[in-house]
Design a protein around this motif. Structure first.
Motif, PDB file in Angstrom:
ATOM      1  N   HIS A 103       0.734  -1.271  -0.060  1.00  0.00           N
ATOM      2  CA  HIS A 103      -0.189  -0.208  -0.247  1.00  0.00           C
ATOM      3  C   HIS A 103       0.367   1.220   0.124  1.00  0.00           C
ATOM      4  N   MET A 104       2.248   1.574   0.484  1.00  0.00           N
ATOM      5  CA  MET A 104       3.062   2.463   0.176  1.00  0.00           C
ATOM      6  C   MET A 104       3.898   2.695  -1.357  1.00  0.00           C
ATOM      7  N   THR A 105       4.165   3.561  -1.355  1.00  0.00           N
ATOM      8  CA  THR A 105       4.776   3.938  -2.658  1.00  0.00           C
ATOM      9  C   THR A 105       6.124   3.138  -2.374  1.00  0.00           C
ATOM     10  N   ILE A 106       6.916   3.109  -3.888  1.00  0.00           N
ATOM     11  CA  ILE A 106       8.416   2.606  -3.541  1.00  0.00           C
ATOM     12  C   ILE A 106       9.332   3.691  -2.623  1.00  0.00           C
ATOM     13  N   LEU A 107       9.119   4.608  -2.252  1.00  0.00           N
ATOM     14  CA  LEU A 107      10.014   5.924  -2.092  1.00  0.00           C
ATOM     15  C   LEU A 107       9.550   5.682  -0.563  1.00  0.00           C
ATOM     16  N   LYS A 108       8.495   5.267  -0.471  1.00  0.00           N
ATOM     17  CA  LYS A 108       7.566   5.136   0.580  1.00  0.00           C
ATOM     18  C   LYS A 108       8.274   4.007   1.547  1.00  0.00           C
ATOM     19  N   ASN A 109       8.087   3.445   1.004  1.00  0.00           N
ATOM     20  CA  ASN A 109       9.188   1.076   1.142  1.00  0.00           C
ATOM     21  C   ASN A 109      10.219   1.701   1.669  1.00  0.00           C
ATOM     22  N   MET A 110      11.178   2.435   1.272  1.00  0.00           N
ATOM     23  CA  MET A 110      12.504   2.623   1.376  1.00  0.00           C
ATOM     24  C   MET A 110      12.757   3.730   2.922  1.00  0.00           C
ATOM     25  N   THR A 111      12.005   4.978   2.928  1.00  0.00           N
ATOM     26  CA  THR A 111      11.952   5.961   3.765  1.00  0.00           C
ATOM     27  C   THR A 111      11.780   5.498   4.964  1.00  0.00           C
ATOM     28  N   ILE A 112      10.401   4.774   5.233  1.00  0.00           N
ATOM     29  CA  ILE A 112       9.776   5.135   5.972  1.00  0.00           C
ATOM     30  C   ILE A 112      11.107   4.323   7.565  1.00  0.00           C
ATOM     31  N   ALA A 113      11.767   3.507   7.427  1.00  0.00           N
ATOM     32  CA  ALA A 113      12.305   2.563   8.645  1.00  0.00           C
ATOM     33  C   ALA A 113      13.549   3.690   9.177  1.00  0.00           C
ATOM     34  N   PRO A 114      13.969   4.779   7.966  1.00  0.00           N
ATOM     35  CA  PRO A 114      15.390   5.521   8.266  1.00  0.00           C
ATOM     36  C   PRO A 114      14.158   6.948   9.390  1.00  0.00           C
ATOM     37  N   ILE A 115      13.736   7.387   8.583  1.00  0.00           N
ATOM     38  CA  ILE A 115      12.204   8.034   9.125  1.00  0.00           C
ATOM     39  C   ILE A 115      12.394   7.379  10.607  1.00  0.00           C
ATOM     40  N   LYS A 116      11.435   6.695  11.078  1.00  0.00           N
ATOM     41  CA  LYS A 116      11.565   5.986  12.346  1.00  0.00           C
ATOM     42  C   LYS A 116      12.463   5.769  13.066  1.00  0.00           C
ATOM     43  N   LEU A 117      13.129   5.606  12.852  1.00  0.00           N
ATOM     44  CA  LEU A 117      14.338   4.440  13.474  1.00  0.00           C
ATOM     45  C   LEU A 117      15.783   5.255  14.077  1.00  0.00           C
ATOM     46  N   LEU A 118      16.278   5.813  12.152  1.00  0.00           N
ATOM     47  CA  LEU A 118      17.751   6.300  12.537  1.00  0.00           C
ATOM     48  C   LEU A 118      16.926   7.921  12.443  1.00  0.00           C
ATOM     49  N   LYS A 119      15.950   8.020  12.730  1.00  0.00           N
ATOM     50  CA  LYS A 119      15.363   9.959  12.789  1.00  0.00           C
ATOM     51  C   LYS A 119      15.722  10.899  11.939  1.00  0.00           C
ATOM     52  N   GLN A 120      15.817  10.077  10.951  1.00  0.00           N
ATOM     53  CA  GLN A 120      16.613  10.641   9.749  1.00  0.00           C
ATOM     54  C   GLN A 120      15.153  12.255   9.718  1.00  0.00           C
ATOM     55  N   SER A 121      15.899  12.960   8.811  1.00  0.00           N
ATOM     56  CA  SER A 121      14.728  14.278   8.167  1.00  0.00           C
ATOM     57  C   SER A 121      13.887  12.668   7.044  1.00  0.00           C
ATOM     58  N   LYS A 122      12.514  13.705   6.791  1.00  0.00           N
ATOM     59  CA  LYS A 122      11.715  13.502   5.600  1.00  0.00           C
ATOM     60  C   LYS A 122      12.710  13.626   4.438  1.00  0.00           C
ATOM     61  N   GLU A 123      13.229  14.617   3.812  1.00  0.00           N
ATOM     62  CA  GLU A 123      14.827  15.128   3.002  1.00  0.00           C
ATOM     63  C   GLU A 123      15.284  14.546   3.088  1.00  0.00           C
ATOM     64  N   GLU A 124      16.275  14.214   4.185  1.00  0.00           N
ATOM     65  CA  GLU A 124      17.169  13.130   4.380  1.00  0.00           C
ATOM     66  C   GLU A 124      17.067  12.570   3.828  1.00  0.00           C
ATOM     67  N   ALA A 125      16.425  11.489   4.434  1.00  0.00           N
ATOM     68  CA  ALA A 125      16.081   9.988   3.875  1.00  0.00           C
ATOM     69  C   ALA A 125      15.580   9.957   1.943  1.00  0.00           C
ATOM     70  N   GLU A 126      14.381  10.108   1.860  1.00  0.00           N
ATOM     71  CA  GLU A 126      14.491  10.978   0.112  1.00  0.00           C
ATOM     72  C   GLU A 126      15.399  11.037  -0.300  1.00  0.00           C
ATOM     73  N   ALA A 127      16.539  11.809   0.143  1.00  0.00           N
ATOM     74  CA  ALA A 127      17.502  12.348  -1.065  1.00  0.00           C
ATOM     75  C   ALA A 127      18.391  10.983  -0.902  1.00  0.00           C
ATOM     76  N   TYR A 128      18.499  10.185  -0.224  1.00  0.00           N
ATOM     77  CA  TYR A 128      19.966   9.403   0.226  1.00  0.00           C
ATOM     78  C   TYR A 128      18.402   7.620  -0.977  1.00  0.00           C
ATOM     79  N   ALA A 129      17.633   8.113  -0.279  1.00  0.00           N
ATOM     80  CA  ALA A 129      16.363   6.505  -1.328  1.00  0.00           C
ATOM     81  C   ALA A 129      16.781   6.724  -3.026  1.00  0.00           C
ATOM     82  N   MET A 130      16.808   8.518  -3.089  1.00  0.00           N
ATOM     83  CA  MET A 130      16.685   8.481  -4.697  1.00  0.00           C
ATOM     84  C   MET A 130      18.174   8.421  -5.267  1.00  0.00           C
ATOM     85  N   ALA A 131      18.706   8.472  -4.265  1.00  0.00           N
ATOM     86  CA  ALA A 131      20.150   8.328  -5.012  1.00  0.00           C
ATOM     87  C   ALA A 131      20.544   6.297  -5.348  1.00  0.00           C
ATOM     88  N   LEU A 132      20.376   6.388  -4.038  1.00  0.00           N
ATOM     89  CA  LEU A 132      20.294   4.272  -4.391  1.00  0.00           C
ATOM     90  C   LEU A 132      19.000   4.233  -5.586  1.00  0.00           C
TER      91      LEU A 132
END
Length: 247
Positions: free
Chosen positions: A97-126
């Motif tokens: 039920h989640m987009t690919i980007l959401k699949n990739m960023t949910i754990a870094p945001i919740k567990l690593l306490k990354q900002s949404k912008e930081e998590a999405e930038a890293y996910a897009m690079a990958l």
């Protein structure tokens, strides 16, 4: 590869389900930068051993040390430890039920306490690295099996793990999709990522593995460099196994 840094130290590891001993006294070490490939017949305990490394399977006895810490001890914060260890499963395990980007960023945001912008930038690079940037806003059911597995790999990388565990990552894929996933794994190995891989892909084991473990009936029967395992097998059991899988 840094031969001096031992990440995993496994000592006399046993796992029993009821009366069935699935892992029987396994002892080995995994060093930083190694690509350890685990081969063996179906039902031999390969996946159980792999899943024990992040305690998805709790050992019956024996110890597993990661960076010197006994993770099998009762007071270990297993969730904190698991953040250092990425896992790629046979069947992707993406949230449908989640987009690919959401699949990739949910754990870094919740567990690593990354900002949404930081998590999405890293996910897009990958995603760009594996050629799937245009799929960021797609949903898993819109992707092929090979694309889903590449997403599963880079999703694990979003947590910046120290080790990646792969449990038969290509066995659920159509044959023509296997290559695209193995190419991503080869790239990670070249970059020095520590990887433990359960696989039936003997070509990958030969080409990329720094060490191969042959597990049968819950025991490591042989472990050596790939060229030794494949060209100079010592046990009759390994010779018989290779004669079937390399035929």
């Amino acid at each position: 590869m840094n031969d001096n840094i031992i990440l995993f130290e496994i000592d006399k590891l046993c796992k029993a389900f009821a009366d069935n001993m699935v892992l029987n006294n396994i002892s080995t070490q995994i060093r930083q930068g190694e690509v350890v490939v685990i081969i063996g017949p179906s039902g031999s305990g390969k996946s159980t051993f792999l899943r024990s490394l992040n305690l998805l399977e709790k050992p019956t006895s024996g110890t597993i040390r990661f960076e010197g810490l006994d993770i099998t001890a009762k007071n270990t914060d297993i969730n904190k430890y698991r953040q250092k260890i990425g896992m790629v499963f046979q069947h992707f395990n993406l949230f449908p039920h989640m987009t690919i980007l959401k699949n990739m960023t949910i754990a870094p945001i919740k567990l690593l306490k990354q900002s949404k912008e930081e998590a999405e930038a890293y996910a897009m690079a990958l995603l760009t690295r594996v050629g799937l940037a245009e799929k960021a806003n797609a949903y898993p059911n819109q992707l092929s099996g090979g694309q889903k597995q590449r997403i599963a790999i880079v999703r694990a990388l979003c947590m910046k793990p120290e080790v990646l565990l792969f449990d038969e990552p290509t066995s659920a894929l159509d044959p023509e999709m296997v290559g695209e996933v193995l190419e991503v794994m080869k790239g990670l190995a070249k970059d020095g990522m520590t990887m433990v891989v359960v696989t039936h892909e003997m070509g990958f084991a030969k080409e990329v593995g720094s060490r191969v473990l042959f597990i049968d009936e819950g025991m490591i029967l042989e472990e050596d460099r790939p060229e030794a395992i494949f060209t100079q097998p010592k046990s009759d059991r390994l010779k018989n196994f290779l004669s079937k899988v390399l035929a």
